[in-house]
Design an enzyme around this catalytic site. Sequence first.
Site, PDB file in Angstrom:
ATOM      1  N   HIS A 129      37.552  41.193  35.941  1.00  0.00           N
ATOM      2  CA  HIS A 129      38.866  41.246  36.585  1.00  0.00           C
ATOM      3  C   HIS A 129      39.057  42.636  37.174  1.00  0.00           C
ATOM      4  O   HIS A 129      38.802  43.639  36.507  1.00  0.00           O
ATOM      5  CB  HIS A 129      39.963  40.961  35.561  1.00  0.00           C
ATOM      6  N   ARG A 179      49.290  42.137  42.191  1.00  0.00           N
ATOM      7  CA  ARG A 179      48.780  42.211  43.568  1.00  0.00           C
ATOM      8  C   ARG A 179      49.303  41.052  44.406  1.00  0.00           C
ATOM      9  O   ARG A 179      49.568  41.197  45.603  1.00  0.00           O
ATOM     10  CB  ARG A 179      47.252  42.212  43.564  1.00  0.00           C
TER      11      ARG A 179
END
Length: 537
Positions: free
Chosen positions: A321, A341
């Site tokens: 990740h 994000r």
Amino acid sequence: MSYTPEMRESIKRVEATRPARLGKPFPRMTPEEREEVLEKFHPDHRPEGFRELRVGPNKGEKAMRELVDILEGRSHLTSEMLDLERVDYDTDVLIIGAGGAGASAALLARENGAKVILATKLRFGDANTMMAQGGIQAADKPNDSPAIHYLDVMGGGGFTNDPDLVEALVMDAPLVIQWLEELGVMFDKEPDGTMFTIHGGGTSRKRMHAARDYTGAAIMRTLRDEVLSYPDDILVLEFSPAIELLMDEEGQVAGAVLMNLETEEHLLVRAKCTIIATGDSGRLHYQDFATTNHYGATGDGLVLAYRVGAKLIHQDTYQFHPTGAAYPEQIVGQLVTAKVRGMGAQVVNVDGEQFVYHLETRDVEAAAIIRECTERGKGVETPSGMLGVWLDSPMIDLIHGPGTIERRLPAMVRQFKRFGIDITKEPMLVYPTAHYQNGGIAINPDGSVKGVPNLYAVGAVAGGVHGRNRLMGNSLLEIVVFGRRAGRAAALRSREVKLGKLTLRHVDEWHKELEEAGVETDVVSPILLPDYTRRVR
């Protein structure tokens, strides 16, 4: 513990560039640029991180070194150690693992008339499901469809996915959202009651459903409560991991040997069908990366299935990740949800420069961050010598209005506030972390393991759904879709199964194969728990 003076100097540069970055979209990489950054910087492309398997169904193929170590390990048992006539539990369906996949399977198996035993290594719900934050994908908006979702999933996986599994994933997705909501999951909604959805990396439509930033916890708590409401049909055995599968003389899987972690007593469970839902393997700490995974994620199910002849797929790839916490040290490796994000926060370097589009697929985003910190020397150094980049979270309130971060990301706010960091005003320092097992046991769309009678595998332990890279929000979807499918299929199959005499002959055959291949190992697997014993050098 707040940021150091050196870090605060870097944050000043992040703040100085923020106005310009708000009004100037960063370009996406071209396919050629993506391929180049992956080959040069993604951990999947480091030859030293892999070696060939010398035994088993995938003999001659490469896998991550840490995974090979446990796959080639010796069993806890031999065929003569236990009296297989003394069966402790008889059931229709045994489910090994009690996260979201196992709980979903238990509910559907029960719904289809089966008696179920749900055995788990730790407590019911101690699983990566509980720690998942960002959301769950489903194409249920007028401008979206399962076909578009299908293309996104295939593209995100580099078109290495099993098409039949992806079809099952996307076609069941809207039904899964409806089922979860009916059970009591409180998804985020607009004022008019419609589902609130956002983008995730690699998505072409806004289809990410969430319950703030603790979506996995909301789903797990709901499934757990539902399972516990059927005590007459579903028996939950906590602190009882499986250490070996049982077979019968006809070569069918016939249950498992469990071990009580408190007493070290062995328990024999005879089952007409067995579902492996043991989850991930991040606690093997591939290539020494920190991990988001819970304490029990040690790849147990891969070992169990491999010994009885199950073939693995994409065992040479793992998802890192892009945004694991890099500071403070107390939470290094913990997940900083991709939802940050998805809501507009950009990834920037020590000088406040954006260097990658914030919604690239996870593999590309992670590789770009590693490149920025290593080859380009643009990372931010922590007091312990770790490098990271800034995830500019204050942008979210600037884009969506004051209070958005506290309303949509309350868990993130609390996680950092404990250490004197206010993510509504200050960015977070992040670096890639071992997050998700892309590959796993090869399965059919009903969750049945290819080539192994009466065995099923669901969730992160299975492979093929995501190909070589998973998109955000498809793991929570996968565990429910395939948990439900396997639970139903196993219950129906159990009505037809006739088991013969129990045996552990396959364990002796495994040890013989290790010996003939010249494999000398002191690893006994499944390892059950990670070894964090302090070592004196």
